[in-house]
Design an enzyme around this catalytic site. Structure first.
Site, mmCIF file in Angstrom:
data_model
loop_
_atom_site.group_PDB
_atom_site.id
_atom_site.type_symbol
_atom_site.label_atom_id
_atom_site.label_comp_id
_atom_site.label_asym_id
_atom_site.label_seq_id
_atom_site.Cartn_x
_atom_site.Cartn_y
_atom_site.Cartn_z
ATOM 1 N N GLY A 1 28.555 114.065 34.884
ATOM 2 C CA GLY A 1 29.959 114.434 34.810
ATOM 3 C C GLY A 1 30.200 115.871 34.434
ATOM 4 O O GLY A 1 31.307 116.223 34.016
ATOM 5 N N GLU B 1 22.239 112.748 34.064
ATOM 6 C CA GLU B 1 22.252 112.403 35.493
ATOM 7 C C GLU B 1 23.394 113.100 36.223
ATOM 8 O O GLU B 1 24.383 112.476 36.629
ATOM 9 C CB GLU B 1 22.298 110.891 35.700
ATOM 10 C CG GLU B 1 23.368 110.155 34.940
ATOM 11 C CD GLU B 1 23.253 108.645 35.102
ATOM 12 O OE1 GLU B 1 24.304 107.999 35.288
ATOM 13 O OE2 GLU B 1 22.137 108.121 35.016
ATOM 14 N N PRO B 2 23.268 114.391 36.415
ATOM 15 C CA PRO B 2 24.311 115.125 37.137
ATOM 16 C C PRO B 2 24.306 114.782 38.620
ATOM 17 O O PRO B 2 23.263 114.490 39.214
ATOM 18 C CB PRO B 2 23.920 116.589 36.914
ATOM 19 C CG PRO B 2 22.436 116.547 36.675
ATOM 20 C CD PRO B 2 22.170 115.252 35.968
ATOM 21 N N ARG C 1 38.745 114.039 48.848
ATOM 22 C CA ARG C 1 39.068 114.318 47.446
ATOM 23 C C ARG C 1 40.490 114.855 47.250
ATOM 24 O O ARG C 1 41.187 114.432 46.314
ATOM 25 C CB ARG C 1 38.052 115.289 46.830
ATOM 26 C CG ARG C 1 36.639 114.737 46.790
ATOM 27 C CD ARG C 1 35.668 115.727 46.134
ATOM 28 N NE ARG C 1 35.887 115.815 44.706
ATOM 29 C CZ ARG C 1 36.436 116.860 44.110
ATOM 30 N NH1 ARG C 1 36.819 117.924 44.815
ATOM 31 N NH2 ARG C 1 36.616 116.874 42.803
ATOM 32 N N TYR D 1 42.744 112.677 44.688
ATOM 33 C CA TYR D 1 42.972 113.166 43.322
ATOM 34 C C TYR D 1 43.849 114.400 43.225
ATOM 35 O O TYR D 1 44.089 114.896 42.122
ATOM 36 C CB TYR D 1 41.666 113.580 42.628
ATOM 37 C CG TYR D 1 40.442 112.774 42.856
ATOM 38 C CD1 TYR D 1 40.428 111.397 42.681
ATOM 39 C CD2 TYR D 1 39.251 113.399 43.195
ATOM 40 C CE1 TYR D 1 39.277 110.671 42.861
ATOM 41 C CE2 TYR D 1 38.084 112.678 43.363
ATOM 42 C CZ TYR D 1 38.099 111.309 43.199
ATOM 43 O OH TYR D 1 36.954 110.594 43.381
ATOM 44 N N CYS E 1 46.418 111.175 62.010
ATOM 45 C CA CYS E 1 47.804 110.699 62.029
ATOM 46 C C CYS E 1 48.033 109.965 60.711
ATOM 47 O O CYS E 1 48.041 108.731 60.640
ATOM 48 C CB CYS E 1 48.022 109.776 63.228
ATOM 49 S SG CYS E 1 49.725 109.274 63.431
ATOM 50 N N GLU E 2 48.191 110.741 59.651
ATOM 51 C CA GLU E 2 48.254 110.220 58.282
ATOM 52 C C GLU E 2 48.898 111.288 57.412
ATOM 53 O O GLU E 2 48.381 112.400 57.286
ATOM 54 C CB GLU E 2 46.848 109.887 57.789
ATOM 55 C CG GLU E 2 46.741 109.551 56.322
ATOM 56 C CD GLU E 2 47.583 108.346 55.948
ATOM 57 O OE1 GLU E 2 48.427 108.479 55.050
ATOM 58 O OE2 GLU E 2 47.391 107.277 56.567
ATOM 59 N N TYR F 1 30.678 114.379 46.915
ATOM 60 C CA TYR F 1 31.749 113.410 47.166
ATOM 61 C C TYR F 1 32.621 113.822 48.352
ATOM 62 O O TYR F 1 33.829 113.643 48.345
ATOM 63 C CB TYR F 1 32.584 113.198 45.902
ATOM 64 C CG TYR F 1 31.752 112.639 44.774
ATOM 65 C CD1 TYR F 1 31.393 111.295 44.759
ATOM 66 C CD2 TYR F 1 31.281 113.464 43.763
ATOM 67 C CE1 TYR F 1 30.594 110.784 43.748
ATOM 68 C CE2 TYR F 1 30.483 112.954 42.754
ATOM 69 C CZ TYR F 1 30.139 111.617 42.749
ATOM 70 O OH TYR F 1 29.338 111.123 41.761
#
Length: 408
Positions: A217, A258-259, A299, A303, A327-328, A365
């Site tokens: 994190g 654990e990056p 992402r 977020y 189309c969103e 991600y």
């Protein structure tokens, strides 16, 4: 941005757009910083492969001495196929393993993330060694969706149920050798020190624990104004907590981190093409439509995450909202920070159809968490930029036939 305009043009000419590009030099440098994390009695760095499971990245990190944290049976298999030794892989999954026996008996380490998982493991392997993931009651993250600790998170065993963990272990003769916690993404050394202290308090009541994993994190700064984690500053107080633990309890515990994001985020970029420019009048917005969006980088939509965007053109500046081809209405690349519902134009050279555009900070991600095949767009290719400047294809672009092949 690690790509030059000439390299971006070569990517478009050879592989088409959109296309992910990863910089091996940046991967190596991030791994070196992680391996230098302060510790007192030994350190293991596990790559949280959910950030980016591409085999080329996995192979490189294994070569550099990193271990692997896998989040599913399928990730375990991908890590094994990429050459990671099973004893250097740990499964930390929200879902009970569907192939527990096949995984454990190959030598992969198991991390029980709930009381049910611990009970299941103890029934299958009485007397075995095991790792247990606890929720220490504290979380950290820029949004609730990047917070993996505290009462609002389902990850790990809530600390109030610690006695249940001890009882289950005793009932099955399990040896809890490793203790795990992970609070989410943040960069505050004081929070890390507090979590280390809370986790070590649990370790004190588990006399067979030899390793404590504090998760990852570590925040990276993708755009100006964001605060990146200084690993030396973050790790120094953690190291002192481990030293004090030995002084109090006579046990020198091995540290694991654990990056994921930290190792790959800024080592990745998406090379895209501007396909259209539209506006909504004088009181509205100018929109630059790219051939990349939520199909490659979800992402911002999820977020309100911020990514640097460079327009490779010589043109007067303008305030521009970047959006993808889907189309969103949520296919927006420049939302307001932390608010996917609001638009935040960027001041950039005025783009035109055909201009090359680079979206940075796309190593973590993005390919791993993209909404591939929405609107039936094929999955984008992935390319490795080698230190000598050569570009090597590490994942082909998906074809329409591959999109459709499992339909019956």
């Amino acid at each position: 941005m690690f790509l030059t305009p000439a390299q971006a043009a070569e990517v478009r000419d050879r592989f088409g757009t959109p296309c992910y590009v990863y910089d091996r030099a940046s991967l190596d440098a991030a791994a070196a910083r992680a391996l230098a994390f302060p510790h007192a009695f030994g350190l293991t760095v596990r790559y949280a492969m959910k950030a980016n499971p591409n085999a080329a990245i996995l192979r490189r990190f294994v070569e550099l001495g990193l271990h692997v944290d896998a989040s599913s049976d399928f990730e375990v298999e991908r890590a094994l196929r990429a050459g990671a030794p099973p004893e250097r892989i740990q499964l930390t999954s929200q879902m009970p393993s569907r192939s527990l026996r096949a995984i454990v008996e190959r030598g992969v380490l198991y991390n029980a993330c709930s009381r049910h998982q611990l009970e299941e493991y103890g029934t299958a392997y009485p007397g075995a060694d095991v790792c247990v993931r606890m929720n220490p009651g504290l979380g950290s993250g820029s949004t609730n969706r990047t917070n993996t600790g505290g009462p609002g998170s389902s990850f790990g065993i809530w600390h109030d149920y610690f006695a249940d963990v001890q009882a289950i272990a005793a009932r099955h003769g399990l040896h809890v050798r490793r203790l795990h916690s992970h609070i989410g993404s943040g960069s505050d050394p004081a929070v890390w020190q507090r979590v280390a202290r809370m986790t070590l308090e649990l370790a004190a009541a588990l006399p067979e624990v030899t390793t404590v994993n504090l998760g990852g994190g570590f925040k990276v700064a993708r755009v100006a104004g964001e605060q990146a984690t200084d690993l030396q500053q973050c790790g120094a107080p953690v190291r002192e907590e481990f030293i004090r633990f030995r002084e109090r309890h006579g046990r020198a515990l091995h540290l694991e981190i654990e990056p994921g994001t930290y190792l790959v985020a800024n080592a990745g970029a998406i090379v895209a093409t501007c396909i259209d420019v539209v506006d909504t009048g004088g009181d509205g917005y100018t929109f630059a439509k790219l051939d990349t969006g939520m199909t490659e980088i979800a992402r911002p939509s999820l977020y309100g995450a911020q990514h640097p965007i460079d327009v490779l053109a010589e043109a007067p500046p303008a305030e521009v909202v970047f959006c993808g081809p889907c189309c969103e209405s949520g296919d927006i690349l420049t939302p307001a920070p932390g608010d996917p519902e609001a638009l935040a134009p960027r001041r950039v050279p005025t783009p035109q159809a055909g201009d090359l555009v680079i979206v940075g900070g796309a190593g973590a991600y993005c390919a791993a968490m993209a909404t591939i095949n929405y609107n039936s767009y094929p999955q984008a290719p992935e390319v490795m930029l080698e230190p000598d400047g050569t570009l090597r294809l590490v994942r082909k672009r998906q074809t329409l036939e591959q999109v459709l092949q499992n339909e019956v």
